[in-house]
Scaffold this motif. Sequence first.
Motif, PDB file in Angstrom:
ATOM      1  N   THR A  27      27.030  33.096  34.158  1.00 22.77           N
ATOM      2  CA  THR A  27      28.490  32.877  33.952  1.00 22.77           C
ATOM      3  C   THR A  27      28.596  31.844  32.814  1.00 22.77           C
ATOM      4  OG1 THR A  27      30.521  32.762  35.291  1.00 22.77           O
ATOM      5  CG2 THR A  27      28.573  31.085  35.825  1.00 22.77           C
ATOM      6  N   TRP A  31      34.747  32.450  30.935  1.00 25.61           N
ATOM      7  CA  TRP A  31      34.840  33.612  31.899  1.00 25.61           C
ATOM      8  C   TRP A  31      35.781  33.092  33.198  1.00 25.61           C
ATOM      9  CZ3 TRP A  31      34.635  35.949  36.645  1.00 25.61           C
ATOM     10  CH2 TRP A  31      34.829  36.940  36.801  1.00 25.61           C
ATOM     11  N   ARG A  35      39.789  34.215  34.084  1.00 19.17           N
ATOM     12  CA  ARG A  35      39.815  35.044  35.035  1.00 19.17           C
ATOM     13  C   ARG A  35      40.390  34.368  36.176  1.00 19.17           C
ATOM     14  NH1 ARG A  35      37.282  40.524  34.198  1.00 19.17           N
ATOM     15  NH2 ARG A  35      36.684  40.257  32.188  1.00 19.17           N
ATOM     16  N   CYS A 111      42.790  31.936  54.689  1.00 22.27           N
ATOM     17  CA  CYS A 111      43.804  31.106  53.710  1.00 22.27           C
ATOM     18  C   CYS A 111      44.953  31.192  54.066  1.00 22.27           C
ATOM     19  CB  CYS A 111      43.487  31.828  52.462  1.00 22.27           C
ATOM     20  SG  CYS A 111      41.775  31.671  51.845  1.00 22.27           S
ATOM     21  N   ARG A 150      27.488  35.229  41.818  1.00 27.38           N
ATOM     22  CA  ARG A 150      28.480  34.542  40.963  1.00 27.38           C
ATOM     23  C   ARG A 150      29.997  35.084  41.316  1.00 27.38           C
ATOM     24  NH1 ARG A 150      27.336  37.971  35.185  1.00 27.38           N
ATOM     25  NH2 ARG A 150      27.890  40.149  36.290  1.00 27.38           N
ATOM     26  N   MET A 210      33.022  39.776  49.617  1.00 22.62           N
ATOM     27  CA  MET A 210      34.224  40.113  49.077  1.00 22.62           C
ATOM     28  C   MET A 210      34.328  41.226  47.868  1.00 22.62           C
ATOM     29  SD  MET A 210      37.077  37.248  47.211  1.00 22.62           S
ATOM     30  CE  MET A 210      35.834  37.422  45.644  1.00 22.62           C
ATOM     31  N   GLY A 212      36.513  41.386  45.275  1.00 26.79           N
ATOM     32  CA  GLY A 212      37.536  40.741  44.452  1.00 26.79           C
ATOM     33  C   GLY A 212      38.925  41.479  43.788  1.00 26.79           C
ATOM     34  N   ARG A 213      38.316  42.914  43.230  1.00 27.30           N
ATOM     35  CA  ARG A 213      39.555  43.533  42.795  1.00 27.30           C
ATOM     36  C   ARG A 213      40.639  44.081  43.925  1.00 27.30           C
ATOM     37  NH1 ARG A 213      37.003  47.701  38.207  1.00 27.30           N
ATOM     38  NH2 ARG A 213      35.803  45.985  37.139  1.00 27.30           N
ATOM     39  N   VAL A 215      41.055  42.687  46.998  1.00 23.33           N
ATOM     40  CA  VAL A 215      41.863  41.398  47.420  1.00 23.33           C
ATOM     41  C   VAL A 215      42.840  40.978  46.419  1.00 23.33           C
ATOM     42  CG1 VAL A 215      41.443  38.967  47.826  1.00 23.33           C
ATOM     43  CG2 VAL A 215      39.713  40.605  48.511  1.00 23.33           C
ATOM     44  N   HIS A 247      49.182  30.055  47.902  1.00 23.77           N
ATOM     45  CA  HIS A 247      48.003  29.532  48.235  1.00 23.77           C
ATOM     46  C   HIS A 247      47.007  29.789  46.658  1.00 23.77           C
ATOM     47  CE1 HIS A 247      43.687  29.897  49.342  1.00 23.77           C
ATOM     48  NE2 HIS A 247      43.615  31.420  49.304  1.00 23.77           N
ATOM     49  N   ALA A 249      44.436  30.561  44.807  1.00 25.19           N
ATOM     50  CA  ALA A 249      43.347  31.577  44.908  1.00 25.19           C
ATOM     51  C   ALA A 249      42.989  31.991  43.419  1.00 25.19           C
ATOM     52  CB  ALA A 249      43.531  32.744  45.702  1.00 25.19           C
ATOM     53  N   ASN A 250      44.108  31.943  42.493  1.00 23.86           N
ATOM     54  CA  ASN A 250      43.758  32.763  41.292  1.00 23.86           C
ATOM     55  C   ASN A 250      45.040  32.602  40.503  1.00 23.86           C
ATOM     56  OD1 ASN A 250      43.510  34.358  38.956  1.00 23.86           O
ATOM     57  ND2 ASN A 250      41.989  35.499  39.803  1.00 23.86           N
ATOM     58  N   ARG A 252      46.140  33.995  37.900  1.00 27.19           N
ATOM     59  CA  ARG A 252      46.694  34.975  37.402  1.00 27.19           C
ATOM     60  C   ARG A 252      47.492  35.728  38.716  1.00 27.19           C
ATOM     61  NH1 ARG A 252      43.051  39.531  35.921  1.00 27.19           N
ATOM     62  NH2 ARG A 252      41.314  38.425  37.107  1.00 27.19           N
ATOM     63  N   ASN A 277      39.678  27.667  45.139  1.00 28.43           N
ATOM     64  CA  ASN A 277      40.393  28.043  46.527  1.00 28.43           C
ATOM     65  C   ASN A 277      39.800  27.263  47.633  1.00 28.43           C
ATOM     66  OD1 ASN A 277      41.105  29.525  48.533  1.00 28.43           O
ATOM     67  ND2 ASN A 277      40.598  31.549  47.814  1.00 28.43           N
ATOM     68  N   PHE A 307      47.834  33.760  51.588  1.00 28.85           N
ATOM     69  CA  PHE A 307      47.245  35.162  52.091  1.00 28.85           C
ATOM     70  C   PHE A 307      45.736  34.988  52.134  1.00 28.85           C
ATOM     71  CE2 PHE A 307      45.378  35.831  47.869  1.00 28.85           C
ATOM     72  CZ  PHE A 307      46.296  34.723  46.779  1.00 28.85           C
TER      73      PHE A 307
HETATM   74  N1  COA Z   1      30.867  35.430  35.342  1.00 31.91           N
HETATM   75  C1  COA Z   1      30.576  36.420  34.311  1.00 31.91           C
HETATM   76  N2  COA Z   1      30.710  37.695  34.657  1.00 31.91           N
HETATM   77  C2  COA Z   1      31.228  38.063  35.823  1.00 31.91           C
HETATM   78  C3  COA Z   1      31.448  37.095  36.910  1.00 31.91           C
HETATM   79  C4  COA Z   1      31.165  35.699  36.491  1.00 31.91           C
HETATM   80  N3  COA Z   1      31.224  34.774  37.688  1.00 31.91           N
HETATM   81  N4  COA Z   1      31.738  37.726  38.108  1.00 31.91           N
HETATM   82  C5  COA Z   1      31.703  39.285  37.572  1.00 31.91           C
HETATM   83  N5  COA Z   1      31.570  39.172  36.553  1.00 31.91           N
HETATM   84  C6  COA Z   1      31.436  40.465  35.694  1.00 31.91           C
HETATM   85  C7  COA Z   1      31.486  41.639  36.594  1.00 31.91           C
HETATM   86  O1  COA Z   1      30.104  41.989  36.670  1.00 31.91           O
HETATM   87  C8  COA Z   1      32.039  42.641  35.740  1.00 31.91           C
HETATM   88  O2  COA Z   1      30.987  43.326  34.860  1.00 31.91           O
HETATM   89  P1  COA Z   1      30.751  44.654  34.284  1.00 31.91           P
HETATM   90  O3  COA Z   1      32.219  45.186  33.542  1.00 31.91           O
HETATM   91  O4  COA Z   1      29.849  44.796  33.275  1.00 31.91           O
HETATM   92  O5  COA Z   1      30.577  45.300  35.613  1.00 31.91           O
HETATM   93  C9  COA Z   1      33.126  41.868  34.872  1.00 31.91           C
HETATM   94  O6  COA Z   1      32.728  40.572  34.891  1.00 31.91           O
HETATM   95  C10 COA Z   1      34.431  42.280  35.641  1.00 31.91           C
HETATM   96  O7  COA Z   1      34.313  42.157  36.909  1.00 31.91           O
HETATM   97  P2  COA Z   1      35.648  42.105  37.952  1.00 31.91           P
HETATM   98  O8  COA Z   1      35.119  41.985  39.387  1.00 31.91           O
HETATM   99  O9  COA Z   1      36.401  43.480  37.531  1.00 31.91           O
HETATM  100  O10 COA Z   1      36.587  40.964  37.370  1.00 31.91           O
HETATM  101  P3  COA Z   1      37.789  40.635  37.775  1.00 31.91           P
HETATM  102  O11 COA Z   1      38.825  40.390  36.619  1.00 31.91           O
HETATM  103  O12 COA Z   1      38.411  41.255  39.063  1.00 31.91           O
HETATM  104  O13 COA Z   1      37.770  39.120  38.427  1.00 31.91           O
HETATM  105  C11 COA Z   1      37.619  37.974  40.298  1.00 31.91           C
HETATM  106  C12 COA Z   1      37.064  38.837  39.370  1.00 31.91           C
HETATM  107  C13 COA Z   1      36.986  37.573  41.562  1.00 31.91           C
HETATM  108  C14 COA Z   1      38.138  36.695  39.787  1.00 31.91           C
HETATM  109  C15 COA Z   1      39.169  38.499  40.644  1.00 31.91           C
HETATM  110  O14 COA Z   1      39.081  39.979  41.238  1.00 31.91           O
HETATM  111  C16 COA Z   1      39.806  37.843  41.634  1.00 31.91           C
HETATM  112  O15 COA Z   1      40.177  36.691  41.719  1.00 31.91           O
HETATM  113  N6  COA Z   1      40.056  38.540  42.800  1.00 31.91           N
HETATM  114  C17 COA Z   1      40.864  37.858  44.184  1.00 31.91           C
HETATM  115  C18 COA Z   1      39.929  36.918  44.617  1.00 31.91           C
HETATM  116  C19 COA Z   1      40.638  36.304  45.755  1.00 31.91           C
HETATM  117  O16 COA Z   1      41.669  35.840  45.331  1.00 31.91           O
HETATM  118  N7  COA Z   1      39.966  35.871  46.795  1.00 31.91           N
HETATM  119  C20 COA Z   1      40.136  34.944  47.895  1.00 31.91           C
HETATM  120  C21 COA Z   1      41.515  35.518  48.628  1.00 31.91           C
HETATM  121  S1  COA Z   1      42.043  34.295  49.744  1.00 31.91           S
END
Ligand code: COA
Length: 324
Positions: A27, A31, A35, A111, A150, A210, A212-213, A215, A247, A249-250, A252, A277, A307
């Motif tokens: 990572t 990134w 994100r 959360c 990761r 999790m 992630g997408r 959630v 909260h 969490a992200n 975005r 988070n 949430f």
């Molecule tokens: N570093 C680099 N690359 C990573 C990575 C990391 N830490 N984690 C995932 N990737 C890669 C994935 O493998 C994927 O690669 P691919 O396209 O080759 O398959 C790519 O990045 C995109 O992954 P994706 O899971 O679609 O990313 P995303 O834009 O959805 O972001 C989160 C991931 C987890 C940041 C995002 O989905 C998120 O924040 N979700 C909500 C989670 C949350 O809030 N949880 C707590 C709720 S209380």
Amino acid sequence: MFYISGTGKAIPSQIVTNNDLALYLDTNDEWITSRTGIKERRILKDHTENTVTLSAGAALEAMKNANLSAKDIDCVIVATASPIQPIPSTANLVAEMLGIHGPAFDINAACSGFVYGLSVAGGFFAQNMYENILLIGADSLSTYIDKHDRSTVILFGDGAGAVTLSATENPQAGLLGIDLSGDSSLAPILEVRNNNHPEIEENAESHLTMNGREVFKVAVRSVEKSIATTLDSANIKGQDVDWLLLHQANVRIIDAICERLDIDREKALTNIEKYGNTSAASIPILLAEVAEQNRFKDGDLLVFCGFGAGMTWGTCILRWFENK
Ligand code: COA
């Protein structure tokens, strides 16, 4: 009626930056920052730090800021999903540590716990049961995270935030609106299973898993609806909100909510870049930091929305008052 008479926070001393994670994971800082908005998080240093010690630290600061001592506290509520032991509750352990006598119990709404706790406390005040309630949001989710995953290790941090809530005759104080919602059919998208789970092998380690997408999508949809419904039922327009404490969490998710609800992005407070988070602690830590900077003015309208796993979500609206 009640108002927030004191705020406090406690965070572990150990800082883990994105670059620290990139040393052993595939990572990088760019990134994670783009994100999530997270640059670093605080993680328990050793066994001297845990959910109870963090809770007690945050509680002491809130009580000091409110000029309240242990004998003034009538009830302790801790919102947590990461207690150090199943029984007694974290709230009991904190009460014992601080010399507080009276009812003490935990809430696990992941959360969303702090917002759920605020509404429970609001119910007690509506019944004129107590003068002062200590409400703490505390979590150490790092104890459930697989450091080599990761997709989750980048997101979570540890910490605790606390408020003292005090009775007042001010007719404008108290909860102006509440929404507690959830959808238990979504439980598998964010969970931690332990050794009692029928599908877990004996002595297997419990890790947070999790989708992630999913959630992300549920969070944006449900938070938007929850805030809109609560504002509507309280007859308040989005433009009249002074501060949004969502909260953390992200970043975005926060951006998307502001856009969908047509609330100025500057009104949505954030500190996610420093702490990630912190689960049930994220809203009260944010509240404590902003209160410390004296940014809230008397009568400001605050919207809290959490949430998390469950899935759970909820909103509380109340005004900030400096004094009784
Ligand atoms: N570093 C680099 N690359 C990573 C990575 C990391 N830490 N984690 C995932 N990737 C890669 C994935 O493998 C994927 O690669 P691919 O396209 O080759 O398959 C790519 O990045 C995109 O992954 P994706 O899971 O679609 O990313 P995303 O834009 O959805 O972001 C989160 C991931 C987890 C940041 C995002 O989905 C998120 O924040 N979700 C909500 C989670 C949350 O809030 N949880 C707590 C709720 S209380």
